[in-house]
Scaffold this motif. Structure first.
Motif, short mmCIF file in Angstrom:
data_model
loop_
_atom_site.label_atom_id
_atom_site.label_comp_id
_atom_site.label_asym_id
_atom_site.label_seq_id
_atom_site.Cartn_x
_atom_site.Cartn_y
_atom_site.Cartn_z
N TYR A 41 0.83 -1.21 0.00
CA TYR A 41 0.00 0.00 0.00
C TYR A 41 0.87 1.26 0.00
O TYR A 41 0.62 2.20 -0.76
CB TYR A 41 -0.92 0.00 1.21
N GLN A 45 1.16 4.18 -2.81
CA GLN A 45 1.00 5.62 -2.57
C GLN A 45 2.14 6.41 -3.22
O GLN A 45 1.91 7.45 -3.83
CB GLN A 45 0.97 5.91 -1.06
N GLN A 49 1.79 9.12 -6.34
CA GLN A 49 2.27 10.50 -6.23
C GLN A 49 3.20 10.85 -7.39
O GLN A 49 3.17 11.96 -7.90
CB GLN A 49 3.00 10.71 -4.91
N SER A 58 -2.27 1.91 -5.13
CA SER A 58 -2.32 1.56 -3.71
C SER A 58 -3.15 0.32 -3.49
O SER A 58 -2.73 -0.62 -2.81
CB SER A 58 -2.91 2.72 -2.90
#
Length: 83
Positions: A41, A45, A49, A58
């Motif tokens: 996860y 992320q 980004q 994610s």
């Protein structure tokens, strides 16, 4: 009155607890079913980004980490305990 020496010392209990199969099993479950998906996860992320897009990295990496952890745990449980 003499005390019985049949009871193990506290330090021996902690060593036995660290080496017990149950604690090893619970630690393995926590790492494979908890930490691996969490790592997936967090990596997802980071990917989202850096490179935003339509895919939820994610969620994808969380599920991939969960599947990998459960399969690894299953293989570990099926292994020969002697080797």
């Amino acid at each position: 009155m003499k005390y019985s020496t049949d009871e193990p010392e506290l330090s021996n209990l902690s060593v036995k607890a660290k080496n017990s199969r149950l604690s090893t099993f619970l630690t393995r479950i926590a790492l494979l079913v908890g930490a691996v998906p969490l790592g997936g996860y967090l990596l997802g992320q980071l990917v989202e980004q850096r490179w935003p897009g339509e895919i939820s990295w994610s969620l994808t990496l969380l599920l991939l980490g969960l599947i990998t952890g459960v399969i690894s745990l299953g293989l570990w449980m099926k292994r020969d305990p002697g080797g």
